[in-house]
Design a protein around this motif. Structure first.
Motif, short mmCIF file in Angstrom:
data_model
loop_
_atom_site.label_atom_id
_atom_site.label_comp_id
_atom_site.label_asym_id
_atom_site.label_seq_id
_atom_site.Cartn_x
_atom_site.Cartn_y
_atom_site.Cartn_z
N PRO A 176 55.19 30.23 -21.41
CA PRO A 176 56.53 30.71 -21.02
C PRO A 176 57.63 30.14 -21.91
CG PRO A 176 55.27 30.14 -19.07
CD PRO A 176 54.45 29.68 -20.26
N ASN A 177 58.61 30.98 -22.22
CA ASN A 177 59.79 30.59 -23.00
C ASN A 177 59.46 30.05 -24.38
OD1 ASN A 177 61.80 31.23 -20.95
ND2 ASN A 177 60.99 29.47 -19.83
N SER A 178 58.33 30.51 -24.94
CA SER A 178 57.94 30.08 -26.29
C SER A 178 58.29 31.12 -27.35
CB SER A 178 56.43 29.79 -26.33
OG SER A 178 55.68 30.96 -26.06
N GLN A 179 58.80 32.28 -26.93
CA GLN A 179 59.12 33.36 -27.87
C GLN A 179 60.55 33.84 -27.61
OE1 GLN A 179 54.70 35.18 -28.68
NE2 GLN A 179 55.99 36.26 -27.24
N VAL A 180 61.48 32.92 -27.76
CA VAL A 180 62.87 33.20 -27.40
C VAL A 180 63.79 32.82 -28.55
CG1 VAL A 180 64.67 32.86 -25.69
CG2 VAL A 180 62.28 32.67 -25.00
N ASP A 181 64.56 33.77 -28.99
CA ASP A 181 65.55 33.56 -30.04
C ASP A 181 66.91 33.29 -29.38
OD1 ASP A 181 67.70 34.90 -32.03
OD2 ASP A 181 65.96 34.30 -33.20
N LEU A 182 67.88 32.84 -30.17
CA LEU A 182 69.22 32.59 -29.63
C LEU A 182 69.83 33.83 -29.01
CD1 LEU A 182 70.71 30.35 -32.50
CD2 LEU A 182 69.85 29.61 -30.27
N VAL A 183 69.54 35.00 -29.61
CA VAL A 183 70.06 36.26 -29.05
C VAL A 183 69.44 36.53 -27.68
CG1 VAL A 183 70.18 38.77 -29.36
CG2 VAL A 183 70.53 37.26 -31.32
N ASP A 184 68.13 36.28 -27.56
CA ASP A 184 67.40 36.59 -26.34
C ASP A 184 67.85 35.76 -25.14
OD1 ASP A 184 65.85 38.19 -28.06
OD2 ASP A 184 64.50 36.51 -28.48
N CYS A 185 68.33 34.56 -25.40
CA CYS A 185 68.76 33.72 -24.27
C CYS A 185 70.28 33.68 -24.13
CB CYS A 185 68.20 32.31 -24.41
SG CYS A 185 68.66 31.42 -25.90
N MET B 248 72.89 32.96 -26.15
CA MET B 248 73.72 31.88 -26.67
C MET B 248 75.01 32.42 -27.28
SD MET B 248 72.54 28.95 -26.03
CE MET B 248 71.05 28.23 -25.35
N PRO B 249 76.15 31.79 -26.98
CA PRO B 249 77.43 32.27 -27.53
C PRO B 249 77.41 32.30 -29.05
CG PRO B 249 77.78 30.62 -25.82
CD PRO B 249 76.32 30.61 -26.10
N GLY B 250 77.90 33.39 -29.60
CA GLY B 250 77.99 33.52 -31.04
C GLY B 250 76.75 34.08 -31.71
N ALA B 251 75.63 34.20 -30.98
CA ALA B 251 74.42 34.77 -31.55
C ALA B 251 74.55 36.30 -31.60
CB ALA B 251 73.20 34.36 -30.72
N LEU B 252 74.40 36.86 -32.79
CA LEU B 252 74.65 38.29 -32.96
C LEU B 252 73.35 39.09 -33.07
CD1 LEU B 252 77.59 38.14 -35.56
CD2 LEU B 252 77.73 38.48 -33.08
N PRO C 148 80.45 45.72 -28.92
CA PRO C 148 81.29 45.45 -30.10
C PRO C 148 80.54 44.80 -31.25
CG PRO C 148 81.74 43.86 -28.36
CD PRO C 148 80.82 44.88 -27.76
N ASP C 149 79.34 44.27 -30.99
CA ASP C 149 78.56 43.62 -32.04
C ASP C 149 77.63 44.56 -32.78
OD1 ASP C 149 79.67 41.14 -31.41
OD2 ASP C 149 78.13 40.70 -29.92
N LEU C 150 77.54 45.82 -32.32
CA LEU C 150 76.62 46.77 -32.93
C LEU C 150 77.37 48.05 -33.30
CD1 LEU C 150 73.67 46.25 -30.46
CD2 LEU C 150 73.53 45.86 -32.92
N PRO C 151 77.41 48.41 -34.58
CA PRO C 151 78.06 49.66 -34.98
C PRO C 151 77.23 50.85 -34.54
CG PRO C 151 76.91 48.69 -36.85
CD PRO C 151 76.80 47.70 -35.72
N PRO C 152 77.81 52.06 -34.56
CA PRO C 152 77.02 53.25 -34.25
C PRO C 152 75.78 53.34 -35.13
CG PRO C 152 79.34 53.79 -34.34
CD PRO C 152 79.22 52.38 -34.82
N LEU C 153 74.69 53.82 -34.54
CA LEU C 153 73.43 53.96 -35.26
C LEU C 153 73.42 55.34 -35.93
CD1 LEU C 153 70.60 52.79 -35.86
CD2 LEU C 153 69.83 53.84 -33.72
N ILE C 154 73.40 55.35 -37.25
CA ILE C 154 73.44 56.60 -38.02
C ILE C 154 72.06 56.86 -38.61
CG2 ILE C 154 74.57 57.86 -39.88
CD1 ILE C 154 76.43 57.07 -37.55
N ILE C 155 71.52 58.03 -38.32
CA ILE C 155 70.17 58.39 -38.77
C ILE C 155 70.28 59.60 -39.69
CG2 ILE C 155 67.88 59.15 -38.05
CD1 ILE C 155 68.49 57.73 -35.36
N SER C 156 69.73 59.50 -40.86
CA SER C 156 69.85 60.58 -41.85
C SER C 156 68.77 61.64 -41.62
CB SER C 156 69.71 60.01 -43.27
OG SER C 156 68.38 59.54 -43.49
N GLU C 157 69.07 62.84 -42.09
CA GLU C 157 68.09 63.92 -42.03
C GLU C 157 66.86 63.57 -42.85
OE1 GLU C 157 66.67 67.18 -40.38
OE2 GLU C 157 68.80 66.72 -40.11
#
Length: 364
Positions: free
Chosen positions: A42-51, A53-57, A283-292
């Motif tokens: 348990p809790n061995s596969q956790v990044d700063l984003v996953d838990c 943490m402030p400032g983790a993008l 606000p941390d993720l721009p629109p996802l643009i997918i090309s033809e």
């Protein structure tokens, strides 16, 4: 044939819609590089984003995006070239950020359908949307102590939520829909479909009505992780609703859980509406643009899908529709059949597979 619940004075039609959560088969999470292995400490596969943490993008995993597109293409759906990630705000102990990154008004995939073999013949089930979102962690409740524990290994894993229209009409329909969807996901390779591990689970929306009347008030049964349990939950919930209505009561729109040990649903909480989650663009993720170009490139990677393989088996090997359906529900079985059938009688191979082998496998 539709499924009806016989009440004291009426027969009630059951109306069903499913929201299937499929975990993408990826080595890393949707917005972090943390691994996604199952059954580890348990809790061995956790990044700063996953838990949280402030400032983790968060940084989008392109492979997960590609798998969502492939899945959408396999479901006859439209791939939206512009989609937006939103914050779905709610509090729960295993959601450390205080919100879930999901998609609301602008999903990556919209529309689509699949065909199931229902008891009355083929039935077309429309798909409303497929959107990407991150999974939450897992709460572990120890009955021997007064504490609960949180495992964040699953937090941030990539999910595809596949939402159907209310086109299903029986527990059998729901089972066939999940089986067909799972077979498509496995063929594409976007999800392993392992329901025991929670990699594929369903929220089941159940309502009842007098045939041809307006739709009734629905209740949502959360996180059902077995096809057998999906059918049992629908059967119990439909009868529960009919009994309440015929006794002069009113169905409350709510979220319920299925207790498999008792074979019944029980109330969990009032059903939230979308405005309760206060969605807004992340606000941390721009629109996802997918090309033809990307969509066209992924189309070329699509394998032979179960429906096409079923038709080929019928034509090439002169199989009955039922036998071809059984063989194509699982890609490994389909592949095994084709490796066996070379220079052998196809009907003899089918008889051995669906009789001797399947019977043996059920015993081990």
């Amino acid at each position: 044939m539709n499924y009806f619940v016989k009440g004291k004075s009426n027969e009630w039609e059951v109306v069903l819609g499913l929201e299937v959560h499929a975990q993408i088969k990826s080595d890393s999470k949707l917005f972090s590089s943390a691994p996604t292995s199952w059954g580890v400490e348990p809790n061995s596969q956790v990044d700063l984003v996953d838990c949280g943490m402030p400032g983790a993008l968060p940084v989008i995993n392109e492979y997960c995006v590609d798998q969502a597109i492939l899945t959408g293409l396999s479901l006859n759906a439209k791939i939206n070239k512009r989609s937006i990630f939103d914050r779905k705000n709610y509090f729960y102990p295993d959601l450390p950020q205080g919100y879930q990154i999901s998609q609301f008004e602008h999903p990556i995939v919209s529309g689509g359908f699949l065909i199931i073999d229902s008891e009355s013949g083929e039935r077309k089930i429309r798909i409303t949307r497929l959107h990407l979102e991150q999974d939450a962690g897992k709460s572990i409740h120890d009955q021997d102590v007064t504490s609960s524990f949180i495992d964040l290994n699953r937090s941030g894993c990539a999910l595809m939520e596949i939402v159907s229209e209310p086109d299903l009409r029986s527990p059998s329909d729901a089972a066939q829909y999940v089986k067909k969807l799972r077979s498509i996901l496995r063929s594409v390779g976007s999800c392993d479909g392992n329901m025991e591990r929670g990699n594929l689970r369903a929220d089941v929306n159940v309502s009842v009505r007098i045939p041809n009347d307006d739709l009734g008030t629905r209740c949502e049964i959360k996180n059902v992780n077995s096809i057998k349990f999906i059918q049992q939950a629908i059967d119990f919930e439909a009868k529960r609703q009919v009994e309440i209505i015929e006794s002069g009561g009113k169905i409350n729109q709510e979220t319920r859980l299925f207790d498999s040990s008792r074979g019944e649903t029980r109330s969990m909480r009032g059903k939230e509406e979308s405005h309760d989650y206060r969605y807004f663009p992340d606000p941390d993720l721009p629109p996802l643009i997918i090309s033809e170009k990307k969509i066209d490139g992924l189309k070329k990677l699509l394998p032979e899908l179960p429906d096409a393989r079923k038709k080929r088996f019928i034509n090439q090997y002169d199989l009955k529709s039922y036998d071809a359906e059984i063989l194509t529900l699982d890609k490994e079985i389909s592949d095994f059949f084709e490796s066996l059938v070379k220079k052998r009688d196809p009907k003899l191979v089918v008889s051995w597979l669906t009789g001797e082998l399947f019977s043996y496998l059920k015993k081990i």
